[in-house]
Write an enzyme that holds these catalytic residues in place. Structure first.
Site, mmCIF file in Angstrom:
data_model
loop_
_atom_site.group_PDB
_atom_site.id
_atom_site.type_symbol
_atom_site.label_atom_id
_atom_site.label_comp_id
_atom_site.label_asym_id
_atom_site.label_seq_id
_atom_site.Cartn_x
_atom_site.Cartn_y
_atom_site.Cartn_z
ATOM 1 N N CYS A 119 0.831 -1.201 0.000
ATOM 2 C CA CYS A 119 0.000 0.000 0.000
ATOM 3 C C CYS A 119 0.865 1.250 0.000
ATOM 4 C CB CYS A 119 -0.938 -0.006 1.204
ATOM 5 S SG CYS A 119 -2.036 1.420 1.233
ATOM 6 N N CYS B 8 -0.608 4.141 1.839
ATOM 7 C CA CYS B 8 -0.532 3.982 3.288
ATOM 8 C C CYS B 8 0.875 4.247 3.798
ATOM 9 C CB CYS B 8 -0.897 2.557 3.677
ATOM 10 S SG CYS B 8 -2.244 1.854 2.741
ATOM 11 N N ASP B 9 1.841 3.651 3.136
ATOM 12 C CA ASP B 9 3.186 3.606 3.701
ATOM 13 C C ASP B 9 4.201 4.507 3.032
ATOM 14 O OD1 ASP B 9 2.595 0.085 3.842
ATOM 15 O OD2 ASP B 9 2.236 1.585 5.387
#
Lengths: 407, 103
Positions: A229, A232-233
Protein backbone atom coordinates in the site's frame (compact mmCIF):
# COMPACT_ATOMS: atom_id res chain seq x y z
CA UNK A 1 -1.54 6.61 27.22
CA UNK A 2 1.56 4.79 26.16
CA UNK A 3 4.17 6.39 24.00
CA UNK A 4 5.55 3.86 21.59
CA UNK A 5 9.34 4.11 21.48
CA UNK A 6 10.99 6.08 18.73
CA UNK A 7 12.93 3.04 17.70
CA UNK A 8 9.80 1.79 16.18
CA UNK A 9 8.27 -1.24 14.78
CA UNK A 10 6.74 -1.85 11.47
CA UNK A 11 3.28 -2.94 10.66
CA UNK A 12 1.63 -6.24 10.85
CA UNK A 13 2.14 -8.23 7.75
CA UNK A 14 -0.40 -9.72 5.48
CA UNK A 15 0.79 -13.20 5.90
CA UNK A 16 1.32 -15.99 3.52
CA UNK A 17 -1.20 -18.75 3.69
CA UNK A 18 0.62 -20.53 6.45
CA UNK A 19 1.49 -17.85 8.96
CA UNK A 20 0.11 -14.69 10.42
CA UNK A 21 2.69 -12.41 11.90
CA UNK A 22 3.95 -8.89 12.22
CA UNK A 23 7.43 -7.81 11.25
CA UNK A 24 9.57 -5.95 13.71
CA UNK A 25 11.82 -3.40 12.10
CA UNK A 26 14.56 -1.52 13.83
CA UNK A 27 13.93 1.69 12.06
CA UNK A 28 11.16 3.99 11.08
CA UNK A 29 7.63 2.79 11.21
CA UNK A 30 5.53 3.27 8.12
CA UNK A 31 2.45 5.33 8.76
CA UNK A 32 -0.87 4.94 7.02
CA UNK A 33 -1.37 8.59 6.31
CA UNK A 34 -1.73 10.91 3.39
CA UNK A 35 -0.19 13.84 5.20
CA UNK A 36 3.43 14.62 5.82
CA UNK A 37 3.08 14.66 9.55
CA UNK A 38 5.58 12.88 11.71
CA UNK A 39 4.35 13.36 15.19
CA UNK A 40 6.08 10.37 16.68
CA UNK A 41 3.48 9.88 19.37
CA UNK A 42 0.83 7.29 19.27
CA UNK A 43 -1.84 5.96 21.49
CA UNK A 44 -1.24 2.39 22.35
CA UNK A 45 -3.74 0.11 20.79
CA UNK A 46 -6.04 -1.04 23.51
CA UNK A 47 -5.45 -4.70 23.96
CA UNK A 48 -8.59 -6.61 23.23
CA UNK A 49 -10.15 -8.43 26.10
CA UNK A 50 -8.89 -11.92 26.64
CA UNK A 51 -12.07 -13.57 25.56
CA UNK A 52 -13.92 -12.65 22.47
CA UNK A 53 -16.69 -14.90 23.62
CA UNK A 54 -20.03 -13.86 22.33
CA UNK A 55 -21.87 -11.88 24.91
CA UNK A 56 -25.55 -12.34 24.81
CA UNK A 57 -26.10 -8.89 26.20
CA UNK A 58 -29.57 -7.53 26.11
CA UNK A 59 -29.56 -4.73 23.63
CA UNK A 60 -29.23 -1.43 25.41
CA UNK A 61 -31.98 -0.23 23.22
CA UNK A 62 -32.08 3.27 21.95
CA UNK A 63 -35.26 5.27 21.99
CA UNK A 64 -36.19 3.65 18.72
CA UNK A 65 -39.85 2.89 18.67
CA UNK A 66 -39.75 0.47 15.81
CA UNK A 67 -41.15 -2.95 16.42
CA UNK A 68 -39.60 -5.00 13.72
CA UNK A 69 -38.78 -8.03 15.77
CA UNK A 70 -41.89 -10.14 15.60
CA UNK A 71 -42.53 -13.78 16.19
CA UNK A 72 -39.33 -15.54 15.27
CA UNK A 73 -36.85 -14.05 17.67
CA UNK A 74 -33.29 -15.22 17.72
CA UNK A 75 -32.98 -18.33 19.77
CA UNK A 76 -29.87 -17.13 21.52
CA UNK A 77 -28.90 -19.39 24.33
CA UNK A 78 -27.61 -17.64 27.39
CA UNK A 79 -25.40 -20.62 28.09
CA UNK A 80 -23.44 -21.19 24.94
CA UNK A 81 -21.89 -24.60 25.21
CA UNK A 82 -18.45 -25.19 23.83
CA UNK A 83 -19.40 -28.44 22.18
CA UNK A 84 -17.91 -29.09 18.82
CA UNK A 85 -21.39 -30.11 17.74
CA UNK A 86 -22.76 -27.33 15.59
CA UNK A 87 -24.94 -25.18 17.76
CA UNK A 88 -27.76 -23.61 15.80
CA UNK A 89 -28.84 -20.01 16.29
CA UNK A 90 -31.56 -18.03 14.61
CA UNK A 91 -31.40 -14.39 13.57
CA UNK A 92 -32.85 -11.80 11.22
CA UNK A 93 -29.44 -10.51 10.16
CA UNK A 94 -26.17 -12.41 9.99
CA UNK A 95 -23.09 -10.30 9.27
CA UNK A 96 -19.95 -11.92 7.93
CA UNK A 97 -16.90 -9.70 8.42
CA UNK A 98 -15.69 -7.29 11.05
CA UNK A 99 -14.15 -4.28 9.38
CA UNK A 100 -15.74 -0.84 9.15
CA UNK A 101 -18.41 -2.19 6.79
CA UNK A 102 -19.38 -5.11 9.01
CA UNK A 103 -19.49 -3.10 12.21
CA UNK A 104 -21.38 -0.16 10.75
CA UNK A 105 -23.93 -2.65 9.45
CA UNK A 106 -24.04 -4.23 12.91
CA UNK A 107 -24.58 -0.92 14.66
CA UNK A 108 -27.46 0.02 12.40
CA UNK A 109 -29.03 -3.43 12.46
CA UNK A 110 -28.72 -3.66 16.24
CA UNK A 111 -30.25 -0.24 16.72
CA UNK A 112 -33.11 -1.33 14.48
CA UNK A 113 -33.56 -4.11 17.06
CA UNK A 114 -32.80 -6.81 14.53
CA UNK A 115 -30.46 -8.56 17.01
CA UNK A 116 -27.70 -9.19 14.45
CA UNK A 117 -25.18 -11.99 14.79
CA UNK A 118 -21.69 -11.30 13.50
CA UNK A 119 -18.88 -13.68 12.60
CA UNK A 120 -15.80 -11.56 13.05
CA UNK A 121 -13.38 -14.24 11.86
CA UNK A 122 -10.44 -15.87 13.62
CA UNK A 123 -7.48 -14.86 11.47
CA UNK A 124 -9.62 -15.30 8.37
CA UNK A 125 -7.32 -14.83 5.37
CA UNK A 126 -4.55 -14.45 7.95
CA UNK A 127 -5.87 -11.07 9.01
CA UNK A 128 -7.05 -10.35 12.54
CA UNK A 129 -10.68 -9.59 13.29
CA UNK A 130 -11.18 -5.97 12.36
CA UNK A 131 -9.69 -6.43 8.94
CA UNK A 132 -7.16 -4.41 7.01
CA UNK A 133 -7.20 -1.59 9.53
CA UNK A 134 -5.61 -3.88 12.10
CA UNK A 135 -2.54 -4.06 9.91
CA UNK A 136 -1.87 -0.37 9.99
CA UNK A 137 -0.75 2.03 12.64
CA UNK A 138 -2.04 5.58 12.34
CA UNK A 139 -5.30 6.26 10.56
CA UNK A 140 -5.52 9.96 9.89
CA UNK A 141 -8.17 10.19 7.23
CA UNK A 142 -11.15 8.60 8.96
CA UNK A 143 -13.33 11.51 10.03
CA UNK A 144 -13.77 12.11 13.74
CA UNK A 145 -10.15 11.70 14.80
CA UNK A 146 -8.29 15.00 14.57
CA UNK A 147 -5.24 13.44 16.24
CA UNK A 148 -5.44 10.30 14.15
CA UNK A 149 -6.13 6.90 15.67
CA UNK A 150 -4.31 3.57 15.68
CA UNK A 151 -5.84 1.03 13.32
CA UNK A 152 -6.22 -1.57 16.02
CA UNK A 153 -7.84 0.98 18.30
CA UNK A 154 -10.45 2.16 15.83
CA UNK A 155 -11.34 -1.49 15.21
CA UNK A 156 -11.72 -2.01 18.94
CA UNK A 157 -14.03 1.01 19.05
CA UNK A 158 -16.13 -0.29 16.14
CA UNK A 159 -16.51 -3.56 18.04
CA UNK A 160 -17.47 -1.92 21.32
CA UNK A 161 -20.09 0.14 19.55
CA UNK A 162 -21.59 -2.91 17.85
CA UNK A 163 -21.70 -4.76 21.17
CA UNK A 164 -23.21 -1.81 22.98
CA UNK A 165 -26.35 -2.07 20.92
CA UNK A 166 -26.61 -5.82 21.26
CA UNK A 167 -24.69 -7.40 18.39
CA UNK A 168 -23.69 -10.96 19.21
CA UNK A 169 -20.16 -11.52 17.96
CA UNK A 170 -18.45 -14.87 17.38
CA UNK A 171 -14.68 -14.94 16.93
CA UNK A 172 -14.99 -17.62 14.30
CA UNK A 173 -14.36 -17.86 10.58
CA UNK A 174 -17.28 -18.72 8.34
CA UNK A 175 -16.59 -21.92 6.48
CA UNK A 176 -19.77 -22.28 4.51
CA UNK A 177 -22.79 -20.29 3.44
CA UNK A 178 -25.97 -21.71 1.96
CA UNK A 179 -28.20 -19.26 0.13
CA UNK A 180 -29.96 -21.88 -1.97
CA UNK A 181 -32.78 -22.20 0.54
CA UNK A 182 -34.52 -19.84 2.92
CA UNK A 183 -33.86 -19.06 5.62
CA UNK A 184 -30.16 -18.94 4.80
CA UNK A 185 -27.50 -20.88 6.70
CA UNK A 186 -24.10 -19.56 7.74
CA UNK A 187 -21.67 -22.04 9.24
CA UNK A 188 -18.44 -21.91 11.17
CA UNK A 189 -16.57 -24.80 12.74
CA UNK A 190 -18.52 -24.41 15.95
CA UNK A 191 -21.99 -23.31 14.98
CA UNK A 192 -24.65 -22.73 12.36
CA UNK A 193 -26.59 -19.50 12.14
CA UNK A 194 -29.95 -19.58 10.42
CA UNK A 195 -30.64 -16.11 9.05
CA UNK A 196 -33.34 -14.23 7.16
CA UNK A 197 -30.76 -11.89 5.66
CA UNK A 198 -26.99 -11.96 5.27
CA UNK A 199 -24.59 -9.06 4.97
CA UNK A 200 -21.27 -10.02 3.41
CA UNK A 201 -18.50 -7.67 4.53
CA UNK A 202 -15.43 -9.84 4.25
CA UNK A 203 -13.16 -7.31 2.62
CA UNK A 204 -10.22 -7.77 0.28
CA UNK A 205 -6.54 -8.47 0.59
CA UNK A 206 -3.79 -6.78 -1.40
CA UNK A 207 -2.14 -9.18 -3.77
CA UNK A 208 1.53 -9.86 -3.33
CA UNK A 209 4.19 -11.59 -5.35
CA UNK A 210 6.49 -14.13 -3.82
CA UNK A 211 10.21 -14.31 -4.52
CA UNK A 212 13.31 -14.60 -2.34
CA UNK A 213 13.24 -11.77 0.16
CA UNK A 214 9.57 -10.94 -0.27
CA UNK A 215 8.26 -12.69 2.79
CA UNK A 216 8.15 -12.21 6.50
CA UNK A 217 10.60 -13.62 8.97
CA UNK A 218 14.30 -14.14 8.56
CA UNK A 219 15.60 -12.86 5.25
CA UNK A 220 12.30 -11.37 4.21
CA UNK A 221 11.66 -7.69 3.72
CA UNK A 222 7.89 -7.59 3.96
CA UNK A 223 7.15 -4.46 6.02
CA UNK A 224 10.86 -3.68 6.13
CA UNK A 225 10.71 -1.95 2.80
CA UNK A 226 8.16 -4.08 0.98
CA UNK A 227 4.54 -3.11 1.23
CA UNK A 228 1.30 -3.46 -0.68
CA UNK A 229 0.00 0.00 0.00
CA UNK A 230 1.98 2.96 -1.27
CA UNK A 231 -0.69 5.41 -0.20
CA UNK A 232 -0.53 3.98 3.29
CA UNK A 233 3.19 3.61 3.70
CA UNK A 234 4.83 5.77 1.09
CA UNK A 235 5.19 8.80 3.32
CA UNK A 236 7.26 6.85 5.81
CA UNK A 237 10.67 8.28 6.67
CA UNK A 238 12.42 5.17 5.42
CA UNK A 239 11.34 6.08 1.90
CA UNK A 240 12.20 9.77 1.85
CA UNK A 241 14.57 10.74 -0.96
CA UNK A 242 15.27 7.13 -1.70
CA UNK A 243 14.77 5.12 -4.86
CA UNK A 244 11.58 3.08 -4.83
CA UNK A 245 10.06 0.40 -6.99
CA UNK A 246 6.41 -0.12 -7.88
CA UNK A 247 5.35 -3.39 -9.49
CA UNK A 248 2.27 -3.16 -11.67
CA UNK A 249 0.91 -1.84 -14.93
CA UNK A 250 -2.58 -0.67 -14.12
CA UNK A 251 -4.05 2.57 -12.92
CA UNK A 252 -3.16 1.76 -9.33
CA UNK A 253 0.47 1.32 -10.20
CA UNK A 254 0.55 4.62 -12.12
CA UNK A 255 -1.24 6.45 -9.35
CA UNK A 256 0.90 5.05 -6.60
CA UNK A 257 4.12 5.64 -8.48
CA UNK A 258 3.11 9.24 -9.14
CA UNK A 259 2.15 9.63 -5.50
CA UNK A 260 5.48 8.25 -4.36
CA UNK A 261 7.46 10.77 -6.41
CA UNK A 262 6.44 13.30 -3.79
CA UNK A 263 8.73 11.53 -1.35
CA UNK A 264 11.15 9.43 -3.35
CA UNK A 265 14.28 10.40 -5.20
CA UNK A 266 13.24 8.13 -8.04
CA UNK A 267 10.50 5.62 -8.77
CA UNK A 268 10.86 2.61 -11.04
CA UNK A 269 7.71 1.06 -12.46
CA UNK A 270 8.40 -2.57 -13.14
CA UNK A 271 5.88 -4.26 -15.40
CA UNK A 272 5.93 -7.77 -16.79
CA UNK A 273 4.74 -6.69 -20.24
CA UNK A 274 5.62 -4.02 -22.79
CA UNK A 275 2.19 -2.48 -22.67
CA UNK A 276 0.54 -0.96 -19.65
CA UNK A 277 -3.03 -1.75 -18.67
CA UNK A 278 -3.50 1.69 -17.22
CA UNK A 279 -5.79 4.29 -18.75
CA UNK A 280 -4.11 6.66 -21.20
CA UNK A 281 -4.35 9.63 -18.93
CA UNK A 282 -2.67 7.80 -16.07
CA UNK A 283 0.04 6.52 -18.37
CA UNK A 284 0.77 10.01 -19.65
CA UNK A 285 0.87 11.39 -16.17
CA UNK A 286 3.42 8.82 -15.11
CA UNK A 287 5.46 9.06 -18.29
CA UNK A 288 5.78 12.80 -18.08
CA UNK A 289 7.01 12.62 -14.51
CA UNK A 290 10.79 13.12 -14.56
CA UNK A 291 11.26 10.97 -11.46
CA UNK A 292 9.62 7.89 -12.96
CA UNK A 293 11.48 5.33 -15.02
CA UNK A 294 9.70 2.42 -16.68
CA UNK A 295 11.18 -1.05 -16.76
CA UNK A 296 9.05 -2.98 -19.24
CA UNK A 297 8.95 -6.73 -19.72
CA UNK A 298 10.67 -7.03 -16.42
CA UNK A 299 10.08 -8.68 -13.12
CA UNK A 300 11.57 -8.47 -9.67
CA UNK A 301 13.14 -11.80 -8.82
CA UNK A 302 14.83 -11.05 -5.52
CA UNK A 303 14.85 -8.53 -2.72
CA UNK A 304 18.06 -7.90 -0.82
CA UNK A 305 19.28 -5.84 2.07
CA UNK A 306 20.22 -5.94 5.71
CA UNK A 307 17.95 -4.49 8.35
CA UNK A 308 15.90 -2.98 5.60
CA UNK A 309 15.49 -3.50 1.92
CA UNK A 310 18.46 -2.08 0.00
CA UNK A 311 18.12 -3.39 -3.54
CA UNK A 312 16.11 -5.60 -5.83
CA UNK A 313 17.20 -7.87 -8.65
CA UNK A 314 15.25 -7.10 -11.80
CA UNK A 315 15.16 -9.58 -14.62
CA UNK A 316 14.63 -8.55 -18.22
CA UNK A 317 12.23 -11.16 -19.52
CA UNK A 318 13.37 -10.71 -23.10
CA UNK A 319 17.11 -10.99 -22.65
CA UNK A 320 17.10 -13.07 -19.49
CA UNK A 321 19.60 -10.69 -17.93
CA UNK A 322 19.29 -9.70 -14.32
CA UNK A 323 20.55 -6.46 -12.85
CA UNK A 324 20.62 -5.01 -9.39
CA UNK A 325 18.57 -1.88 -8.81
CA UNK A 326 19.08 0.14 -5.67
CA UNK A 327 15.75 0.42 -3.88
CA UNK A 328 14.71 1.09 -0.31
CA UNK A 329 11.08 0.43 -0.95
CA UNK A 330 9.07 -1.95 -3.06
CA UNK A 331 5.34 -1.65 -3.50
CA UNK A 332 3.01 -4.16 -5.01
CA UNK A 333 0.28 -2.49 -7.07
CA UNK A 334 -0.99 -5.58 -8.79
CA UNK A 335 -4.54 -5.52 -7.49
CA UNK A 336 -6.65 -6.75 -4.62
CA UNK A 337 -8.33 -10.03 -4.18
CA UNK A 338 -11.79 -9.78 -2.63
CA UNK A 339 -12.56 -12.42 -0.03
CA UNK A 340 -15.45 -14.00 -1.88
CA UNK A 341 -14.13 -17.50 -2.55
CA UNK A 342 -15.97 -18.96 0.43
CA UNK A 343 -19.28 -18.21 -1.29
CA UNK A 344 -18.55 -20.89 -3.89
CA UNK A 345 -20.31 -19.05 -6.70
CA UNK A 346 -23.66 -18.58 -4.99
CA UNK A 347 -23.55 -14.84 -5.61
CA UNK A 348 -22.74 -13.13 -8.86
CA UNK A 349 -19.17 -11.86 -8.85
CA UNK A 350 -17.20 -10.09 -11.55
CA UNK A 351 -14.16 -11.64 -13.16
CA UNK A 352 -11.96 -10.38 -10.34
CA UNK A 353 -14.11 -11.88 -7.62
CA UNK A 354 -15.83 -8.70 -6.47
CA UNK A 355 -19.44 -9.30 -5.49
CA UNK A 356 -21.68 -7.57 -8.00
CA UNK A 357 -24.21 -5.23 -6.45
CA UNK A 358 -27.04 -3.34 -8.07
CA UNK A 359 -25.72 0.20 -8.69
CA UNK A 360 -26.48 2.55 -5.83
CA UNK A 361 -27.35 -0.35 -3.52
CA UNK A 362 -25.74 -3.23 -1.67
CA UNK A 363 -28.14 -5.77 -3.18
CA UNK A 364 -26.52 -8.87 -4.59
CA UNK A 365 -27.84 -11.40 -7.07
CA UNK A 366 -29.64 -13.16 -4.24
CA UNK A 367 -32.56 -11.37 -2.62
CA UNK A 368 -31.95 -10.89 1.05
CA UNK A 369 -28.16 -11.07 0.71
CA UNK A 370 -26.28 -7.77 0.76
CA UNK A 371 -22.61 -6.95 0.25
CA UNK A 372 -20.71 -4.03 1.75
CA UNK A 373 -17.15 -2.78 1.88
CA UNK A 374 -14.12 -3.88 -0.10
CA UNK A 375 -15.59 -7.27 -1.06
CA UNK A 376 -17.87 -5.39 -3.45
CA UNK A 377 -15.91 -2.16 -3.95
CA UNK A 378 -13.21 -2.22 -6.57
CA UNK A 379 -12.93 1.50 -6.88
CA UNK A 380 -12.71 3.37 -3.60
CA UNK A 381 -11.56 0.86 -0.97
CA UNK A 382 -11.46 3.28 1.93
CA UNK A 383 -12.49 2.65 5.53
CA UNK A 384 -15.04 5.44 5.39
CA UNK A 385 -16.61 4.29 2.11
CA UNK A 386 -16.80 0.78 3.56
CA UNK A 387 -18.58 2.18 6.62
CA UNK A 388 -20.99 3.95 4.30
CA UNK A 389 -21.92 0.81 2.41
CA UNK A 390 -22.20 -1.10 5.70
CA UNK A 391 -24.86 1.36 6.78
CA UNK A 392 -26.65 0.98 3.46
CA UNK A 393 -26.62 -2.79 3.76
CA UNK A 394 -28.21 -2.74 7.21
CA UNK A 395 -30.91 -0.31 6.11
CA UNK A 396 -31.62 -2.37 3.00
CA UNK A 397 -31.83 -5.52 5.11
CA UNK A 398 -34.24 -3.76 7.40
CA UNK A 399 -36.46 -2.67 4.49
CA UNK A 400 -36.35 -6.15 3.05
CA UNK A 401 -37.41 -7.69 6.35
CA UNK A 402 -40.21 -5.18 6.78
CA UNK A 403 -41.48 -5.98 3.29
CA UNK A 404 -41.28 -9.70 4.10
CA UNK A 405 -43.32 -9.06 7.25
CA UNK A 406 -46.00 -7.21 5.34
CA UNK A 407 -46.73 -10.19 3.13
CA UNK B 1 -2.64 -16.55 33.22
CA UNK B 2 0.85 -16.25 31.76
CA UNK B 3 2.66 -13.36 33.42
CA UNK B 4 4.55 -10.70 31.52
CA UNK B 5 8.32 -10.71 31.92
CA UNK B 6 9.14 -7.04 32.30
CA UNK B 7 12.92 -6.96 32.35
CA UNK B 8 15.84 -8.74 30.78
CA UNK B 9 16.66 -10.20 34.20
CA UNK B 10 13.15 -11.58 34.60
CA UNK B 11 13.49 -13.15 31.18
CA UNK B 12 16.86 -14.74 31.91
CA UNK B 13 15.62 -16.11 35.23
CA UNK B 14 12.46 -17.51 33.67
CA UNK B 15 14.21 -19.47 30.95
CA UNK B 16 16.89 -20.81 33.30
CA UNK B 17 14.40 -23.32 34.70
CA UNK B 18 14.94 -27.00 34.11
CA UNK B 19 11.33 -27.45 33.11
CA UNK B 20 10.07 -26.46 29.69
CA UNK B 21 9.21 -22.78 29.33
CA UNK B 22 7.24 -21.30 26.43
CA UNK B 23 7.30 -17.56 25.89
CA UNK B 24 4.88 -15.56 23.73
CA UNK B 25 6.70 -12.54 22.29
CA UNK B 26 3.85 -10.20 21.49
CA UNK B 27 3.06 -6.60 20.63
CA UNK B 28 0.03 -4.57 21.60
CA UNK B 29 -0.46 -3.23 18.09
CA UNK B 30 -0.23 -6.58 16.39
CA UNK B 31 -3.55 -7.98 15.23
CA UNK B 32 -2.59 -11.65 14.92
CA UNK B 33 -0.96 -11.44 18.39
CA UNK B 34 -4.25 -10.38 19.92
CA UNK B 35 -6.09 -13.16 18.15
CA UNK B 36 -3.70 -15.90 19.29
CA UNK B 37 -3.35 -14.53 22.86
CA UNK B 38 -6.45 -16.29 24.23
CA UNK B 39 -5.37 -19.53 22.56
CA UNK B 40 -1.96 -19.32 24.25
CA UNK B 41 -3.61 -18.66 27.60
CA UNK B 42 -5.96 -21.58 27.18
CA UNK B 43 -3.09 -23.93 26.33
CA UNK B 44 -1.06 -22.58 29.25
CA UNK B 45 -3.92 -23.53 31.52
CA UNK B 46 -4.28 -26.97 29.96
CA UNK B 47 -0.64 -28.03 30.04
CA UNK B 48 0.45 -27.63 33.63
CA UNK B 49 3.94 -29.08 33.10
CA UNK B 50 4.89 -26.18 30.82
CA UNK B 51 5.64 -22.77 32.36
CA UNK B 52 4.28 -19.96 30.21
CA UNK B 53 5.15 -16.29 30.02
CA UNK B 54 4.65 -13.33 27.74
CA UNK B 55 7.05 -10.62 26.64
CA UNK B 56 5.73 -7.35 25.24
CA UNK B 57 8.40 -6.53 22.69
CA UNK B 58 7.98 -2.78 23.14
CA UNK B 59 7.97 -2.79 26.95
CA UNK B 60 10.75 -5.34 27.28
CA UNK B 61 12.76 -4.61 24.18
CA UNK B 62 15.90 -5.89 25.92
CA UNK B 63 14.48 -9.38 26.16
CA UNK B 64 13.07 -9.15 22.63
CA UNK B 65 16.51 -8.15 21.41
CA UNK B 66 18.21 -10.92 23.37
CA UNK B 67 15.82 -13.39 21.78
CA UNK B 68 16.37 -11.78 18.34
CA UNK B 69 12.70 -11.32 17.66
CA UNK B 70 11.89 -10.05 14.16
CA UNK B 71 8.26 -10.95 13.79
CA UNK B 72 5.31 -11.06 16.09
CA UNK B 73 4.04 -13.26 17.46
CA UNK B 74 6.97 -15.54 18.03
CA UNK B 75 6.69 -18.42 20.50
CA UNK B 76 9.97 -19.71 21.84
CA UNK B 77 10.52 -22.89 23.82
CA UNK B 78 13.34 -22.93 26.38
CA UNK B 79 14.81 -25.51 28.70
CA UNK B 80 17.63 -24.90 31.15
CA UNK B 81 18.47 -21.58 29.57
CA UNK B 82 18.61 -22.86 25.99
CA UNK B 83 16.13 -22.34 23.17
CA UNK B 84 14.95 -25.68 21.88
CA UNK B 85 12.18 -24.68 19.50
CA UNK B 86 10.29 -21.74 18.09
CA UNK B 87 7.17 -20.89 16.14
CA UNK B 88 6.74 -17.68 14.18
CA UNK B 89 3.26 -16.54 13.36
CA UNK B 90 -0.20 -17.02 14.79
CA UNK B 91 -1.27 -20.53 14.00
CA UNK B 92 -3.51 -22.08 16.62
CA UNK B 93 -2.90 -25.59 15.27
CA UNK B 94 0.88 -25.29 15.24
CA UNK B 95 0.90 -23.75 18.70
CA UNK B 96 -1.19 -26.56 20.11
CA UNK B 97 1.08 -29.10 18.42
CA UNK B 98 4.07 -27.44 20.03
CA UNK B 99 2.48 -27.63 23.50
CA UNK B 100 1.64 -31.29 22.95
CA UNK B 101 5.19 -32.00 21.87
CA UNK B 102 6.80 -30.58 24.99
CA UNK B 103 4.17 -31.48 27.54
Amino acid sequence: MLRLPRVVRSLCAFASASTSSCMGARLSRPRRTLSNSATGTATAASVASATHAASNTASSSSASSRSLSTSSTAANNANTTNDAMAEELRTKVCIIGSGPAGHTAAIYAARAELKPIMFEGFLANDVAAGGQLTTTTDVENFPGFPEGVLGAEICERFRKQSERFGTQIFTETVTKVDTTARPFKVQSKDRTVVADTIIIATGAVAKRLHFPGSGEGEGGFWQRGISACAVCDGAAPIFRNKPLVVIGGGDSAMEEATFLTKYASKVYIVHRRDELRASKIMQHRAMSNPKIEFLYSSEVVEAKGDDLLRSVMVKDKKTGETREVEANGLFFAIGHKPASDFLEGQLETDTDGYIVTKPGTTQTSVEGVFAAGDVQDKKWRQAVTAAGTGCMAALEAEHYLAAMNDQ
Amino acid sequence: MPAYLKTLDDFKKAIAEDSVVIIDFTASWCGPCRMIGPVFEKLAGQYGTIKCFKVDVDENSDAAGEAQIRAMPTFKVYKAGKQIDELMGASAEKLEAMFKKYA
